[in-house]
Write a protein that holds these residues in place. Structure first.
Motif, PDB file in Angstrom:
ATOM      1  N   ASP A  78       0.826  -1.218   0.000  1.00  0.00           N
ATOM      2  CA  ASP A  78       0.000   0.000   0.000  1.00  0.00           C
ATOM      3  C   ASP A  78       0.856   1.262   0.000  1.00  0.00           C
ATOM      4  OD1 ASP A  78       0.751   0.547   2.626  1.00  0.00           O
ATOM      5  OD2 ASP A  78      -1.063  -0.373   3.468  1.00  0.00           O
ATOM      6  N   ASP A  79       0.183   2.413  -0.021  1.00  0.00           N
ATOM      7  CA  ASP A  79       0.910   3.682  -0.141  1.00  0.00           C
ATOM      8  C   ASP A  79       1.837   3.945   1.039  1.00  0.00           C
ATOM      9  OD1 ASP A  79      -0.309   4.178  -2.513  1.00  0.00           O
ATOM     10  OD2 ASP A  79      -1.870   5.440  -1.669  1.00  0.00           O
ATOM     11  N   ALA A  80       1.461   3.385   2.166  1.00  0.00           N
ATOM     12  CA  ALA A  80       2.313   3.565   3.344  1.00  0.00           C
ATOM     13  C   ALA A  80       3.497   2.608   3.327  1.00  0.00           C
ATOM     14  CB  ALA A  80       1.491   3.349   4.618  1.00  0.00           C
ATOM     15  N   GLY A  81       3.573   1.799   2.290  1.00  0.00           N
ATOM     16  CA  GLY A  81       4.689   0.865   2.197  1.00  0.00           C
ATOM     17  C   GLY A  81       4.419  -0.448   2.906  1.00  0.00           C
ATOM     18  N   LYS A  82       3.214  -0.639   3.363  1.00  0.00           N
ATOM     19  CA  LYS A  82       2.896  -1.868   4.102  1.00  0.00           C
ATOM     20  C   LYS A  82       2.621  -3.013   3.126  1.00  0.00           C
ATOM     21  CE  LYS A  82      -0.385  -3.799   7.405  1.00  0.00           C
ATOM     22  NZ  LYS A  82      -1.675  -3.594   8.091  1.00  0.00           N
ATOM     23  N   GLN A  83       3.176  -4.146   3.485  1.00  0.00           N
ATOM     24  CA  GLN A  83       3.028  -5.334   2.658  1.00  0.00           C
ATOM     25  C   GLN A  83       1.722  -6.054   2.987  1.00  0.00           C
ATOM     26  OE1 GLN A  83       5.429  -6.808   0.279  1.00  0.00           O
ATOM     27  NE2 GLN A  83       3.436  -7.732  -0.137  1.00  0.00           N
ATOM     28  N   HIS A  84       0.898  -6.307   1.963  1.00  0.00           N
ATOM     29  CA  HIS A  84      -0.325  -7.096   2.143  1.00  0.00           C
ATOM     30  C   HIS A  84      -0.134  -8.443   1.459  1.00  0.00           C
ATOM     31  CE1 HIS A  84      -2.914  -3.682   3.614  1.00  0.00           C
ATOM     32  NE2 HIS A  84      -1.829  -3.053   3.196  1.00  0.00           N
ATOM     33  N   TYR A  85      -0.903  -9.415   1.929  1.00  0.00           N
ATOM     34  CA  TYR A  85      -0.698 -10.799   1.505  1.00  0.00           C
ATOM     35  C   TYR A  85      -1.596 -11.141   0.310  1.00  0.00           C
ATOM     36  CZ  TYR A  85      -0.593 -15.926   1.743  1.00  0.00           C
ATOM     37  OH  TYR A  85      -0.471 -17.257   1.445  1.00  0.00           O
ATOM     38  N   LEU A  86      -1.010 -11.289  -0.836  1.00  0.00           N
ATOM     39  CA  LEU A  86      -1.715 -11.768  -2.038  1.00  0.00           C
ATOM     40  C   LEU A  86      -3.059 -11.068  -2.226  1.00  0.00           C
ATOM     41  CD1 LEU A  86      -0.953 -15.600  -1.949  1.00  0.00           C
ATOM     42  CD2 LEU A  86       0.286 -13.789  -3.132  1.00  0.00           C
ATOM     43  N   ASP A  87      -3.012  -9.741  -2.121  1.00  0.00           N
ATOM     44  CA  ASP A  87      -4.241  -8.952  -2.168  1.00  0.00           C
ATOM     45  C   ASP A  87      -4.399  -8.392  -3.586  1.00  0.00           C
ATOM     46  OD1 ASP A  87      -6.194  -6.990  -2.002  1.00  0.00           O
ATOM     47  OD2 ASP A  87      -5.635  -6.428   0.054  1.00  0.00           O
ATOM     48  N   VAL A  88      -5.178  -9.081  -4.410  1.00  0.00           N
ATOM     49  CA  VAL A  88      -5.330  -8.657  -5.806  1.00  0.00           C
ATOM     50  C   VAL A  88      -6.061  -7.322  -5.887  1.00  0.00           C
ATOM     51  CG1 VAL A  88      -6.274  -9.251  -8.072  1.00  0.00           C
ATOM     52  CG2 VAL A  88      -5.335 -11.045  -6.617  1.00  0.00           C
ATOM     53  N   THR A  89      -6.997  -7.116  -4.990  1.00  0.00           N
ATOM     54  CA  THR A  89      -7.728  -5.842  -5.004  1.00  0.00           C
ATOM     55  C   THR A  89      -6.754  -4.673  -4.887  1.00  0.00           C
ATOM     56  OG1 THR A  89      -9.545  -6.999  -3.910  1.00  0.00           O
ATOM     57  CG2 THR A  89      -9.629  -4.588  -3.928  1.00  0.00           C
ATOM     58  N   LEU A  90      -5.858  -4.777  -3.936  1.00  0.00           N
ATOM     59  CA  LEU A  90      -4.862  -3.726  -3.748  1.00  0.00           C
ATOM     60  C   LEU A  90      -3.917  -3.644  -4.952  1.00  0.00           C
ATOM     61  CD1 LEU A  90      -3.333  -1.607  -2.118  1.00  0.00           C
ATOM     62  CD2 LEU A  90      -2.237  -3.475  -0.833  1.00  0.00           C
ATOM     63  N   ALA A  91      -3.515  -4.789  -5.445  1.00  0.00           N
ATOM     64  CA  ALA A  91      -2.595  -4.798  -6.586  1.00  0.00           C
ATOM     65  C   ALA A  91      -3.238  -4.109  -7.795  1.00  0.00           C
ATOM     66  CB  ALA A  91      -2.202  -6.237  -6.937  1.00  0.00           C
ATOM     67  N   TYR A  92      -4.524  -4.373  -8.008  1.00  0.00           N
ATOM     68  CA  TYR A  92      -5.193  -3.725  -9.140  1.00  0.00           C
ATOM     69  C   TYR A  92      -5.350  -2.232  -8.883  1.00  0.00           C
ATOM     70  CZ  TYR A  92      -8.349  -3.250 -13.146  1.00  0.00           C
ATOM     71  OH  TYR A  92      -8.919  -2.889 -14.348  1.00  0.00           O
ATOM     72  N   LYS A  93      -5.589  -1.873  -7.627  1.00  0.00           N
ATOM     73  CA  LYS A  93      -5.679  -0.444  -7.298  1.00  0.00           C
ATOM     74  C   LYS A  93      -4.372   0.257  -7.643  1.00  0.00           C
ATOM     75  CE  LYS A  93      -8.263   0.501  -3.817  1.00  0.00           C
ATOM     76  NZ  LYS A  93      -8.781   0.554  -2.443  1.00  0.00           N
ATOM     77  N   LYS A  94      -3.266  -0.394  -7.320  1.00  0.00           N
ATOM     78  CA  LYS A  94      -1.972   0.216  -7.624  1.00  0.00           C
ATOM     79  C   LYS A  94      -1.726   0.272  -9.138  1.00  0.00           C
ATOM     80  CE  LYS A  94       0.484   1.286  -4.741  1.00  0.00           C
ATOM     81  NZ  LYS A  94       0.532   2.526  -3.940  1.00  0.00           N
ATOM     82  N   ALA A  95      -2.161  -0.748  -9.844  1.00  0.00           N
ATOM     83  CA  ALA A  95      -2.008  -0.712 -11.305  1.00  0.00           C
ATOM     84  C   ALA A  95      -2.819   0.452 -11.882  1.00  0.00           C
ATOM     85  CB  ALA A  95      -2.450  -2.042 -11.919  1.00  0.00           C
ATOM     86  N   CYS A  96      -4.015   0.656 -11.355  1.00  0.00           N
ATOM     87  CA  CYS A  96      -4.844   1.779 -11.816  1.00  0.00           C
ATOM     88  C   CYS A  96      -4.150   3.107 -11.527  1.00  0.00           C
ATOM     89  CB  CYS A  96      -6.213   1.750 -11.122  1.00  0.00           C
ATOM     90  SG  CYS A  96      -7.275   0.369 -11.602  1.00  0.00           S
ATOM     91  N   LEU A  97      -3.635   3.231 -10.324  1.00  0.00           N
ATOM     92  CA  LEU A  97      -2.968   4.487  -9.956  1.00  0.00           C
ATOM     93  C   LEU A  97      -1.720   4.702 -10.807  1.00  0.00           C
ATOM     94  CD1 LEU A  97      -3.461   4.200  -6.106  1.00  0.00           C
ATOM     95  CD2 LEU A  97      -4.464   5.973  -7.577  1.00  0.00           C
ATOM     96  N   ASN A  98      -0.980   3.639 -11.064  1.00  0.00           N
ATOM     97  CA  ASN A  98       0.190   3.763 -11.940  1.00  0.00           C
ATOM     98  C   ASN A  98      -0.221   4.250 -13.329  1.00  0.00           C
ATOM     99  OD1 ASN A  98       2.035   2.964 -10.005  1.00  0.00           O
ATOM    100  ND2 ASN A  98       2.100   0.821 -10.668  1.00  0.00           N
ATOM    101  N   ALA A  99      -1.316   3.710 -13.839  1.00  0.00           N
ATOM    102  CA  ALA A  99      -1.776   4.121 -15.163  1.00  0.00           C
ATOM    103  C   ALA A  99      -2.209   5.586 -15.156  1.00  0.00           C
ATOM    104  CB  ALA A  99      -2.926   3.234 -15.614  1.00  0.00           C
ATOM    105  N   ILE A 100      -2.883   5.987 -14.103  1.00  0.00           N
ATOM    106  CA  ILE A 100      -3.351   7.384 -14.024  1.00  0.00           C
ATOM    107  C   ILE A 100      -2.168   8.341 -13.969  1.00  0.00           C
ATOM    108  CG2 ILE A 100      -4.515   9.022 -12.498  1.00  0.00           C
ATOM    109  CD1 ILE A 100      -6.534   6.723 -11.879  1.00  0.00           C
ATOM    110  N   GLU A 101      -1.172   8.004 -13.157  1.00  0.00           N
ATOM    111  CA  GLU A 101      -0.002   8.887 -13.077  1.00  0.00           C
ATOM    112  C   GLU A 101       0.693   8.972 -14.437  1.00  0.00           C
ATOM    113  OE1 GLU A 101       0.759  10.902 -10.470  1.00  0.00           O
ATOM    114  OE2 GLU A 101      -1.186  10.106  -9.845  1.00  0.00           O
ATOM    115  N   TYR A 102       0.749   7.867 -15.118  1.00  0.00           N
ATOM    116  CA  TYR A 102       1.359   7.863 -16.453  1.00  0.00           C
ATOM    117  C   TYR A 102       0.582   8.767 -17.404  1.00  0.00           C
ATOM    118  CZ  TYR A 102       3.336   6.039 -20.801  1.00  0.00           C
ATOM    119  OH  TYR A 102       3.961   5.922 -22.024  1.00  0.00           O
TER     120      TYR A 102
END
Lengths: 390, 390, 390, 390
Positions: B315-339
């Motif tokens: 997550d944004d705070a740098g915390k590691q989550h366990y096999l959390d696809v929801t979070l992973a997709y959220k980060k992919a979305c945010l990466n795409a938006i920043e791009y």
């Protein structure tokens, strides 16, 4: 054929290769070669387990696999002039099995030894051996199925900086600390045993072995993303964290379904990969890049008819989870497996089929509180008989 | 054109239609018509908000949307002879906007009013209006983008049995109880206010309004799955839970990206849908069906070049989550938006673009502890200029 | 829905419409409307025979069709500012059958009345009626087959200049003169009988009727190209020969195979087409354009498995012809028909199937003296049973 | 890797190989090996000219190529149990260049030496050398273009029976007799000079050399069809005319456009091909097979955006030809070349581009008397800059 920068002898483990690669991530692992931007080259790769799995019908090797030895990687390759903040542009020109080793394996790890996505349902080790015939794969352990591979490196990325490595180790240790005795574990922390660290030796090697991150999870640099679409013709833009970029790769997959769900999870193989590299100076800031981005190649297997399964984030006990795509995809996988059992497959066979065939796993709906909806799409043409309901 | 079984007048809300549909799930909502297996018919649909959103440049309607009125559904249609345990086979023959209403809307809901997938980043309401020109959509609020729609019903499914309804209400209430004051809420529980329940009236209506489930989440019956691939030519196999099956649908989308991430999340529109229905007797047991399965049609927009973004479960705070696809997709979305911000889009525009365009969201790796890897693929041809790094 | 510039009443022939279109090409046929570049509009179209063919099981109407009445076209539409030498950019936004007329026909013309590609093998008239159900077509005269349409205007183009018209008439007359009594004829020359020429009347009409070219062949302006790929979402660049461009179209096809081999050859239908137009000034010279060029849309039916037949340029008598693709394709068609007869189709049915389904006809080899090699590809998914050899 | 049944040494011509292949068709050429149905094996191939063309910038070798030496073929391979009337089922498992020979050539033959499809426009010899980098080809002689290959054997088929051979020779001789002094010739008749006939020797060889057919045209058995779609994963069903079938192949193409228009016309290369064979007893009669049929593989390069050019059967002198697809395709090619000249290509470069890139050539309309309409589709993604009109 481009020059072989890194060769392997499949009869020996990685640490006994003439020029050993590595199986941990650390900025201090020395590059095995340096090339200029614009270069093409070949790297040869041992399968990710370092040759522990054999072409036979006994799954004992899967059950007893020593995961301190994974993933054996080929590299690092330094790219002259690449610096932190740049983007390393990597074209996957081609990839393949060795002519004398045209087979691969898929395994279900036992729950005691990291397990897999469905380990609560299939806790015991199992194995399928796949024969690679040109573009196609078939398995004597999974009759009735044949498909074109979407061959790719499961693992590819640049070396982390010391700062990035520290961040990885810290956050993963914190996660493990929340449930330190869990089986399977929440993460794999640095493990000096069986660490292979290229040409490092002595005290330097000892220090690095203590610090180096395991290769199992994907991270900011890409790494073990297990993205099946990094196949022939793909262009990847990697963040660069250290001088020279230090690109490494391994874990070649002849084919894999989205999710790589059985963990040992694709058709795992030894083989070679041809790359072309280039550099975009300052590309990370210019394009706001935190994780790699890529453009897939034009020769992925093109299947047009799919049978698609849905899953939602309600667990087997009937408990409602909140927008949990992981759970939703697990349910979609289980729904597909139960369906396939009606067509003569065992549950383990169906599980391994979803791991290996060009299955699409999609995050279909992720806002409709409280259920996420994930879908799993199976190309119907991979079966030798009709599998639609009638 | 097949017979119109359910017509709508877009100037009136659902409850004022000559034959009202419904906006809750309950087995006792009477069918508006009964047809034989083998029939084709048309249903007209109001947009999912019941006409609350207007074709203008002011997002106040999105901000103040009354979600007690959603989703307005057309139906139920009974299929003669269908019984619990059967599969209802539904072919989506065609689907479209009304000739006099060729526009749609996408909205970011405010965090106070259910929010969306990225509500922590984009908490304020926003709106984009889309002009539908044949197969294409463009928006004056999102210049530089044009794409072919993958038109589909966001919501379609059969009525639950009383037992299934009880299960839904129980598990969702238990979830809400874990954090009852959360903003946005974890789930939406039964809500008599503004319940539209077809022809029910009096005490019967009052009882059903108390019991009926909200339409927001997808569930075992399908329902609001928001699967973009349920487009023209698709065949869906629905579980049947009540005599007659009682099929309903609504929430038409001109186009949507995987995840429908902005919640009001596709290009939402009023329109019509033509269906053909048939029945497979005893199909649920025969094929071990718990959730719907489907075979997509052959006319999905076919884009061949994609730019793909990765996300991992940190997550944004740098915390590691366990096999959390929801979070992973959220980060992919945010990466795409920043791009995409580097190409002249605002964050809100990019967010709405990912919600509406034919974006692929994939569960790429889900076993590499502790990180899930999700990927988000954008077809490059939808932009009027190059968007690859150079 | 865009404004209807040209409406039709299907109960009347073209000449009796309130605003008649035309069925000949001539620069002096007046435009029925003028629009600005950037406009979108709808044109309604009668089927190409002007309503002569009926939805029944009797092929007499095909046998006796009066070809002096074809093709009835909707238009011309003038585009303000377009001048000779420009390119007219036409986007096909959407296209469809009328809601109250969702059927089409395919016919084999008798050899006495122009015949078709295989008229020497199938000289008698035949007919198949197709039911259009959303994206799909089926025929009671061709059971066992169902496919998604690739809907397009068989005929679309701008009016010729007087000079171009002269050139057409001259060269076609010269061809006919080489074999004036041939059955079927080598070409159809200007024919005043049944000429419909928009609003022209009196002496002007008489003159134009004498001069106007028939609509049957494709020519420099496009016209009756019968290119199945001019489907939804396609952008076409047309040469402009007269002030205003004067764009006309008709001959709507729900679906067609490459070649349109049975002549009445697609699934012919009445319907509507929505267009957007724009102009590239001086585009003909800028891009060296003699014939139209186009970029197909992204929603063509996507079938991935094909069975492909080869043909070479040796005729039935065993005579060798020199690089004759026409003959090679004829042999590929005949090979496919003979093959399909083994699966329960009559020759006529197979002939009509190749005319109507989304068949690909390719010029595979055209230099290997003395044989051309043409291939004909049939998507296997259109059949309700397997058709591969076993 | 399957067993190599036929190996080559690229430093020697075919007749000097340890086990020579052949460059003529005749039933009496002995098989070089026999395999059982169900076998897989590899054949190595010299390029079709027998190594006459070199990787340099001088087209003299193209100009002076000795066509009595073509096509050098690998084989024949006998399949045990195959008999006349059977179908030989051949799966193309994979195909590639040799690691030490990753280049290919394309040439325009001079008009004096057979010429090519556009020899009247481009009568002089020209050459382009292509570098093969994994799935991609680029050429220093054609900058600005890069594409994924659709690799295939240009020539593959079974040996003719004596009767079939007689038929070939007779009809081709009759054609040549109609215009015996034509430049280029109408066909190439049997030519003992430089005939390579496997292990034949002495009087037997002399007789066969007199009788054997040239390999240039495709014929009933397939042979030199130059069908680009016979690529990886394709299954071909070949007619069997002699005991053992006697399958031969050669003329490997890294990539080719439909038509192979420049004659030396693909990216010609040496390389290897892996096949699997099986037999359908009595398949020719069972399925009414006269020419081979095939099912293409699932990994053809998938490009989704095409720019398409039209051609009609009117020649440069303005003369109208009757439904002449060959001419129509020639005009489509010329239209494309003129267009591409506006983007910096010379005519020769554009000609070679159309020969080598994955261009689609379609028989779009073939009944609209008197004009055939052919189309030529170029994938826009192969260019490094936009090529659509603006």
């Amino acid at each position: 054929m481009p020059e072989v920068l890194f060769g392997v002898d499949l009869t020996k483990p990685m640490e006994d290769q003439d020029i050993p690669g590595h199986n941990r991530w650390h900025p201090d692992i020395p590059a095995i070669a340096a090339v200029d931007p614009g270069s093409s080259f070949r790297l040869e790769c041992i399968d990710w387990t370092d040759g522990q799995i054999h072409n036979n019908d006994d799954a004992t090797d899967i059950k007893d696999v020593d995961l301190t030895r994974v993933h054996v990687l080929s590299g690092p390759v330094a790219i002259n002039g690449a610096e932190p903040g740049d983007l390393l542009v990597v074209d996957i020109l081609d990839i393949g099995a060795f002519p004398n080793s045209e087979w691969g394996f898929n395994g279900i790890f036992s729950k005691e030894n990291v397990g897999g996505f469905l380990t609560d349902y299939y806790p015991d080790a199992a194995k399928s051996i796949w024969d690679l015939q040109g573009i196609y794969a078939t398995s004597r352990h999974l009759p009735g199925v044949k498909f074109a591979g979407i061959t790719h490196p499961g693992l590819i990325g640049c070396a982390p900086s010391a700062e990035l490595l520290d961040k990885w180790n810290k956050r993963e240790a914190e996660l493990v600390a929340t449930e330190p005795n869990r089986v399977p574990p929440l993460a794999k922390l640095p493990e000096p045993e069986n660490a292979v660290l290229g040409s490092l030796s002595g005290a330097m090697k000892d220090r690095v072995a203590q610090e180096a991150a395991r290769t199992i999870p994907p991270r900011e640099h890409g790494g073990n993303t297990d993205i099946k679409n990094l196949s022939r013709g793909t262009r990847i833009y990697f963040p660069v964290y250290v001088k020279g970029a230090n690109l490494s790769m391994g874990d070649l997959h002849f084919s894999q379904g989205d999710g790589e769900i059985s963990f040992c999870g694709a058709i795992e193989m030894a083989g070679w990969i041809d790359l072309h590299v280039d550099v975009i100076k300052g590309g990370m800031a210019k394009y706001s890049i935190l994780n790699p981005i890529f453009k897939p190649g034009p020769v992925e297997p093109s299947y047009s008819e799919y049978l698609i399964f849905e899953g939602i984030s309600v667990d087997d006990a009937g408990k409602q989870h909140y927008l949990d795509v992981t759970l939703a995809y697990k349910k979609a996988c289980l729904n597909a497996i139960e369906y396939l059992k009606n067509f003569g497959f065992t549950g383990e066979q169906a599980y391994m089929l979803l791991s290996t065939a060009p299955i699409e796993g999609r995050i279909s709906g992720v806002v409709d509180i409280p259920n996420a909806c994930a879908t799993l799409a199976i190309p119907t043409a991979i079966f030798d008989k009709p599998i639609l309901p009638v």
